[in-house]
Design a protein around this motif. Structure first.
Motif, short mmCIF file in Angstrom:
data_model
loop_
_atom_site.label_atom_id
_atom_site.label_comp_id
_atom_site.label_asym_id
_atom_site.label_seq_id
_atom_site.Cartn_x
_atom_site.Cartn_y
_atom_site.Cartn_z
N ILE A 20 49.12 41.23 40.39
CA ILE A 20 48.15 42.27 40.76
C ILE A 20 48.84 43.39 41.52
N ARG A 21 49.73 43.05 42.43
CA ARG A 21 50.50 44.06 43.16
C ARG A 21 51.25 44.96 42.20
N ASP A 22 51.94 44.37 41.23
CA ASP A 22 52.73 45.16 40.29
C ASP A 22 51.83 46.05 39.43
N ALA A 23 50.65 45.57 39.09
CA ALA A 23 49.72 46.38 38.30
C ALA A 23 49.22 47.58 39.11
N ILE A 24 49.05 47.39 40.42
CA ILE A 24 48.62 48.50 41.27
C ILE A 24 49.75 49.50 41.44
N VAL A 25 50.93 49.02 41.78
CA VAL A 25 52.07 49.91 42.00
C VAL A 25 52.42 50.65 40.71
N GLY A 26 52.34 49.95 39.57
CA GLY A 26 52.69 50.56 38.29
C GLY A 26 51.62 51.48 37.73
N GLY A 27 50.43 51.48 38.33
CA GLY A 27 49.38 52.38 37.87
C GLY A 27 48.45 51.81 36.82
N GLU A 28 48.69 50.56 36.42
CA GLU A 28 47.78 49.93 35.46
C GLU A 28 46.39 49.78 36.07
N LEU A 29 46.38 49.44 37.35
CA LEU A 29 45.14 49.45 38.13
C LEU A 29 45.17 50.72 38.98
N GLU A 30 44.36 51.68 38.62
CA GLU A 30 44.43 53.00 39.24
C GLU A 30 43.68 53.05 40.56
N PRO A 31 44.01 54.03 41.43
CA PRO A 31 43.28 54.20 42.67
C PRO A 31 41.77 54.31 42.42
N GLY A 32 41.02 53.55 43.19
CA GLY A 32 39.57 53.56 43.02
C GLY A 32 39.04 52.54 42.04
N VAL A 35 38.16 45.84 41.14
CA VAL A 35 38.79 44.63 40.59
C VAL A 35 37.87 43.44 40.86
N ARG A 36 37.79 42.55 39.88
CA ARG A 36 36.92 41.38 39.98
C ARG A 36 37.75 40.12 39.81
N ASP A 37 37.54 39.17 40.70
CA ASP A 37 38.37 37.98 40.68
C ASP A 37 38.22 37.20 39.37
N ALA A 38 37.01 37.11 38.84
CA ALA A 38 36.81 36.35 37.61
C ALA A 38 37.54 36.98 36.44
N GLU A 39 37.46 38.31 36.35
CA GLU A 39 38.12 39.02 35.25
C GLU A 39 39.63 38.86 35.33
N LEU A 40 40.20 39.08 36.51
CA LEU A 40 41.65 38.99 36.65
C LEU A 40 42.13 37.55 36.51
N ALA A 41 41.32 36.60 36.98
CA ALA A 41 41.69 35.20 36.81
C ALA A 41 41.81 34.86 35.33
N GLY A 42 40.88 35.36 34.53
CA GLY A 42 40.95 35.12 33.09
C GLY A 42 42.17 35.75 32.46
N ARG A 43 42.49 36.96 32.86
CA ARG A 43 43.65 37.66 32.31
C ARG A 43 44.95 36.97 32.70
N SER A 66 38.09 46.17 50.59
CA SER A 66 36.97 45.32 50.21
C SER A 66 35.80 45.51 51.15
N LYS A 67 34.60 45.54 50.57
CA LYS A 67 33.36 45.54 51.32
C LYS A 67 32.62 44.26 50.95
N PRO A 68 32.43 43.36 51.90
CA PRO A 68 31.80 42.06 51.58
C PRO A 68 30.50 42.22 50.81
N GLN A 69 30.36 41.38 49.81
CA GLN A 69 29.16 41.33 48.96
C GLN A 69 28.94 42.62 48.18
N SER A 70 29.96 43.48 48.11
CA SER A 70 29.77 44.75 47.41
C SER A 70 30.88 44.99 46.39
N TYR A 71 32.13 45.21 46.85
CA TYR A 71 33.21 45.53 45.92
C TYR A 71 34.56 45.21 46.53
N THR A 72 35.53 45.09 45.65
CA THR A 72 36.95 45.11 46.01
C THR A 72 37.58 46.11 45.06
#
Length: 214
Positions: A20-32, A35-43, A66-72
């Motif tokens: 996940i860190r590498d995807a953020i640094v590399g731009g695959e996961l863009e600012p803003g 991210v969802r734990d279930a989706e990334l766990a599957g990937r 992260s905002k609890p019960q809202s988003y990461t």
């Protein structure tokens, strides 16, 4: 079959964190990006638990918010945060240089030269990933020679935040860095600790300047 054992939970957590860190640094996961734990766990082919642990670590390191019960979501690239990280990482590299140069064997200098050759070639080819890997390889020689685990851990924690900016401003930072690397290697080869520390400080001032111009 004694060699085949269950994979430790910590290894799964680290695997999730690094991916996940590498995807953020590399731009695959863009600012803003949310991210969802279930989706990334599957990937990643993992359960949600190590992904959640990775999220917690990445929030602590400033790559996720992260905002609890809202988003990461992936944090925006904030110049002030990069400046702060560059100041800390630069100080740790200066420490590693001061301690590491007197301990640096001849093969260490050769490894630095080889890394800078890879760095210069990658810059010339516009290969950002290869350039950043080579840059890490070069500086890691001194970090390893210093043998300061606290400094190494601090560098590892805060460098990804800086790498995000370097990727965005790669053309401006790459060419100058190759020349500074040559100066650093020359000082290391001569055993000139003060000059090596001076050049190391200049390298990190260059990154701070990038943040100021962002």
């Amino acid at each position: 079959m004694e060699a085949i054992r269950p994979v430790r939970r910590t290894l799964l957590r680290d695997r999730a964190y690094e991916a996940i860190r590498d995807a953020i640094v590399g731009g695959e996961l863009e600012p803003g990006a949310v991210v969802r734990d279930a989706e990334l766990a599957g990937r990643l082919g993992l359960s949600r638990a190590p992904v959640r642990e990775a999220f917690s670590r990445l929030v602590d390191e400033g790559l996720l918010e992260s905002k609890p019960q809202s988003y990461t979501r992936v944090t925006e690239l904030v110049a002030a945060d990069v400046r702060d990280a560059a100041a800390v990482v630069g100080a740790m590299h200066e420490l590693a240089t001061r301690v590491g140069v007197p301990r640096l064997p001849a093969e260490g200098v050769r490894a630095m030269r080889a890394a800078n050759e890879r760095f210069a070639a990658a810059v010339g080819a516009g290969d950002v990933d290869a350039a950043l890997r080579a840059d890490d390889d070069l500086h890691d020689v001194l970090v390893h020679a210093a043998g300061n685990r606290a400094a190494a851990a601090t560098i590892a924690r805060h460098t990804p935040l800086i790498r995000r900016l370097e990727r965005r401003r790669f053309g401006e930072s790459g060419c100058r860095s190759a020349g500074l690397h040559e100066q650093l290697i020359g000082a290391c080869a001569d055993g000139d600790v003060d000059e090596a520390v001076r050049v190391t400080a200049e390298i990190w001032r260059t990154l701070t300047d990038l943040a100021d111009g962002d």
